[in-house]
Enzyme design. Structure first.
Site, PDB file in Angstrom:
ATOM      1  CB  CYS A   2      32.819  40.473  -6.926  1.00  0.00           C
ATOM      2  SG  CYS A   2      32.708  38.709  -6.538  1.00  0.00           S
ATOM      3  NE  ARG A  27      35.440  45.388  -4.273  1.00  0.00           N
ATOM      4  CZ  ARG A  27      34.767  46.036  -3.341  1.00  0.00           C
ATOM      5  NH1 ARG A  27      35.130  47.259  -3.014  1.00  0.00           N
ATOM      6  NH2 ARG A  27      33.745  45.490  -2.728  1.00  0.00           N
ATOM      7  CD1 TRP A  74      38.806  36.338  -4.261  1.00  0.00           C
ATOM      8  CD2 TRP A  74      37.003  35.523  -3.211  1.00  0.00           C
ATOM      9  NE1 TRP A  74      39.238  35.586  -3.200  1.00  0.00           N
ATOM     10  CE2 TRP A  74      38.162  35.078  -2.532  1.00  0.00           C
ATOM     11  CE3 TRP A  74      35.754  35.139  -2.716  1.00  0.00           C
ATOM     12  CZ2 TRP A  74      38.111  34.261  -1.391  1.00  0.00           C
ATOM     13  CZ3 TRP A  74      35.686  34.323  -1.603  1.00  0.00           C
ATOM     14  CH2 TRP A  74      36.852  33.897  -0.957  1.00  0.00           C
ATOM     15  CG  ASN A  98      30.523  42.038  -3.938  1.00  0.00           C
ATOM     16  OD1 ASN A  98      30.918  40.915  -3.631  1.00  0.00           O
ATOM     17  ND2 ASN A  98      30.895  43.119  -3.290  1.00  0.00           N
ATOM     18  N   GLY A  99      28.391  39.375  -3.668  1.00  0.00           N
ATOM     19  CA  GLY A  99      27.653  38.857  -2.531  1.00  0.00           C
ATOM     20  C   GLY A  99      27.272  37.408  -2.737  1.00  0.00           C
ATOM     21  CD  GLU A 479      49.162  41.702  10.691  1.00  0.00           C
ATOM     22  OE1 GLU A 479      49.297  42.380   9.654  1.00  0.00           O
ATOM     23  OE2 GLU A 479      48.161  40.976  10.903  1.00  0.00           O
ATOM     24  CE  LYS A 483      49.815  42.445   6.693  1.00  0.00           C
ATOM     25  NZ  LYS A 483      48.599  41.757   7.134  1.00  0.00           N
ATOM     26  CD  GLU A 486      47.261  38.415   4.765  1.00  0.00           C
ATOM     27  OE1 GLU A 486      46.053  38.705   4.739  1.00  0.00           O
ATOM     28  OE2 GLU A 486      48.136  39.235   5.087  1.00  0.00           O
ATOM     29  CG  HIS A 502      51.905  24.544  27.319  1.00  0.00           C
ATOM     30  ND1 HIS A 502      51.698  23.745  28.412  1.00  0.00           N
ATOM     31  CD2 HIS A 502      52.424  25.708  27.803  1.00  0.00           C
ATOM     32  CE1 HIS A 502      52.045  24.392  29.512  1.00  0.00           C
ATOM     33  NE2 HIS A 502      52.489  25.593  29.161  1.00  0.00           N
ATOM     34  CE  LYS A 602      43.321  46.603   1.546  1.00  0.00           C
ATOM     35  NZ  LYS A 602      44.482  46.351   2.410  1.00  0.00           N
TER      36      LYS A 602
END
Length: 607
Positions: A2, A27, A74, A98-99, A479, A483, A486, A502, A602
């Site tokens: 947040c 963020r 968030w 925040n937290g 990665e 991406k 996301e 496999h 973020k």
């Protein structure tokens, strides 16, 4: 995650709060709100969704006052609704947070026993109600806030605003970052310096456990023991151009394009004047005395560590373990003598990574961090902190920070190889010469953007995508898949090419594109064999390779993207470019929110 901002200003606070919150959008958030004190009266406005919704609300229902707090939320406890949005207010107290307050259920139960009712599902409302409860018992705002903070367990950055107090903010941090800004007869609070940059360039970073009492002309800081603390005021330099799109449609597109420039800065920072040796300006480390490296990170930074494992083990012959930060400390791994614990984090505030770092304090011979924010908690808690110098990264999906992380880790691996006598000075100089040429080669790779855009329009029609790679290209496949999922919301998975048979090959059919990351290296022929297995089952292969690889293996593939030739050890850094471009152009083709994808943040400052 947040975003928090507070203002004790000489001008109307609401526009300043909203502008600061805009700078914290990177963020991640799903609701926003502000509260102000005007003529002693505390009031607030909150809205769900983008900040423009809050701005619209303030046009029709404005808030006056020169003192205020603001928040982008968030969602953790409770859905993204107006009633769950911050600031939370209980009588004469408003709070932004925040937290996560881990003991909020016990506190709720205690407050319910006093007949106090709750309006929201959040843990933060408990903080406001508890402070209001203490004020109702006769405590003044400072004492009520202090007693409230002392009751909280968990991670938090907090800022309190009080009815009748237009020259008072109280802030506290434990596990989540918080900065104080110094103005001319004004004071500010922010989750990071970016939010405060338009208002001041003089910043004090609160340390773990600090509590701060702010007026327009004073700042008192007390440490976790309740003792008065002296924290330095630092002058920061934030290039405003770095937080603008500079003609690009999205921050992510701008940050992808910036990579040759920022990588050049990173490389120059760690090389000697003649470019033939490695210098660590922040402090040295002698790898000849190191027996093992434990690398810990989350998300994209974790994939940077996986890539670096190949470099350290193959080039320096140094054993490396790589762990996901959110699992590392809970399995309580033994940290043996001769171990360097190395932590990688873009923000330097990643909660799981910071907790893992603190687990190894006193156990590892040395704690080293690779971060983008030199004043971050992870940097401060490390014995040696190495900046990646990527500059401000606004897009939630990391791009330039990832390639800068890779670059610093490769430089460390080369230094380790030289320190350990695996390569001599001439061989090191050869590697560094190739590294200095990397920004130019990346420019050529960025020149394929139009080709990638053409392919991405077709990829945007897929529901599932597989990424394959061997050796150090395997983490780049991971990665690339991350991406794509996301920012385009297409389900994507990355696999080591040899693992295809496999299990994952069961997913292959004509509707599932398979992206193969395969420069023509020692493992190329094996990767091509796996690629042929895909095509034999009707799979559509997108081959990303170099000119020699394209000449040898393009027959029958669905699409080919050709990257410039590059030294094998540099290929993972270069091939991050097409992975990023593919995700970016696919998301643009689908019309998703490229810079602020749904549900993501973020800086992940909660566990």
């Amino acid at each position: 995650m947040c975003g928090i901002v507070g203002v004790l200003g000489n001008h109307e606070a609401a526009p300043l709060l909203v502008e600061a919150l805009k700078r914290l959008e990177y963020r991640g958030y799903d609701s926003a709100g502000i509260a102000t004190v005007n003529n002693g009266v505390l009031d607030r406005r909150r809205a769900v969704g983008k900040l423009v919704n809050l701005s619209d609300l303030l046009v029709h229902d404005p808030l006056a006052g020169r003192s205020g707090i603001g928040h982008t939320r968030w969602a953790t406890h409770g859905a993204p609704t107006v009633v769950n949005a911050h600031p939370h207010q209980a009588g004469a107290v408003a709070v932004v947070h925040n937290g996560i307050i881990e003991n909020f259920r016990e506190l709720r139960s205690e407050l319910a026993g006093y007949g106090i009712t709750f309006q929201s599902e959040t843990d933060t409302e408990t903080v406001a109600l508890l402070a209001h409860h203490y004020m109702a018992q006769g405590l003044d705002p400072r004492a009520a806030a202090e007693k409230t903070i002392s009751r909280l367990h968990g991670a938090f950055a907090l800022c309190f605003l009080f009815n009748g107090e237009d020259d008072l903010l109280i802030a506290a941090r434990k596990g989540s970052p918080l900065a104080i800004g110094h103005g001319d007869g004004e004071m500010f609070v922010g989750s990071d310096a970016i939010a405060l940059a338009p208002m001041t360039d003089r910043i004090t970073y609160l340390e773990e456990g600090d509590r701060a009492i702010l007026t327009r002309t004073s700042l008192e800081i007390f440490d976790a023991e309740g003792l008065r603390a002296n924290r330095p005021v630092k002058t920061i330099q934030i290039d405003s151009a770095r937080v603008e799109k500079a003609g690009h449609k999205h921050f992510m597109g701008k940050e992808i394009a910036e990579q040759p420039a920022v990588l050049g800065d990173t490389i120059n920072h760690y090389l000697s004047g003649d470019g033939r040796s490695i210098v660590l300006p922040e402090g040295d480390i002698d790898f000849s005395k190191i027996e093992r490296i434990t690398m810990v990170a989350c998300g994209t930074a974790f994939y940077a560590c996986l890539t670096a494992k190949y470099w350290f083990e193959q080039i320096a012959r140094l054993p490396v373990e790589v762990d996901v930060a959110s699992e590392f400390r809970y399995r309580e791994p033994p940290v043996t003598k001769g171990t360097v614990a190395l932590y990688v984090s873009q923000s330097g505030e990643t909660a799981d990574t910071l907790a893992a770092l603190r687990y190894t304090m006193g156990k590892a011979d040395r704690i080293v961090s690779v971060v983008n924010v030199p004043e971050s908690s992870i940097a401060r808690d490390s014995d040696l902190s190495l900046p990646i110098l990527a500059g401000i990264e606004i897009g939630v999906a990391s791009t330039k920070a990832f390639t800068c992380q890779l670059t610093v880790l490769l430089i460390l691996a080369l230094k380790a190889a030289h320190d350990r006598g695996i390569i001599d000075s001439d061989k090191l100089a050869d590697h560094l010469s190739a590294l200095r040429n990397l920004p130019g080669v990346m420019n050529h790779a960025l020149g394929t953007s139009d080709d990638v855009r053409r392919v991405a329009r077709k990829l945007a029609e897929a529901q599932d995508v597989l990424f394959l790679g061997r050796g150090a290209m395997y983490p780049i496949a991971l990665e690339g898949a991350l991406k794509l999922k996301e920012i385009s919301y297409i389900h994507a998975e990355g696999y080591a090419s040899g693992e295809l048979k496999h299990g994952p090959i069961a997913l292959v059919d004509k509707r599932v594109p398979v992206v193969v990351m395969a420069p023509r290296d020692a493992l190329f022929d094996k990767t091509v064999s796996n690629m042929q297995e895909v095509m034999a089952r009707g799979g559509k292969v997108l081959l990303i390779t170099d000119p020699k690889g394209a000449a040898a293996a393009s027959d029958g593939v669905w699409q080919t993207l050709v990257m410039p030739e590059i030294d094998n050890i540099l290929a993972p850094i270069l091939y991050a470019i097409p992975a990023q471009l593919l995700a970016y152009h696919t998301a643009v083709a689908k019309g998703t929110d490229v810079d602020q994808p749904r549900n993501l943040a973020k800086s992940v400052t909660v566990e």
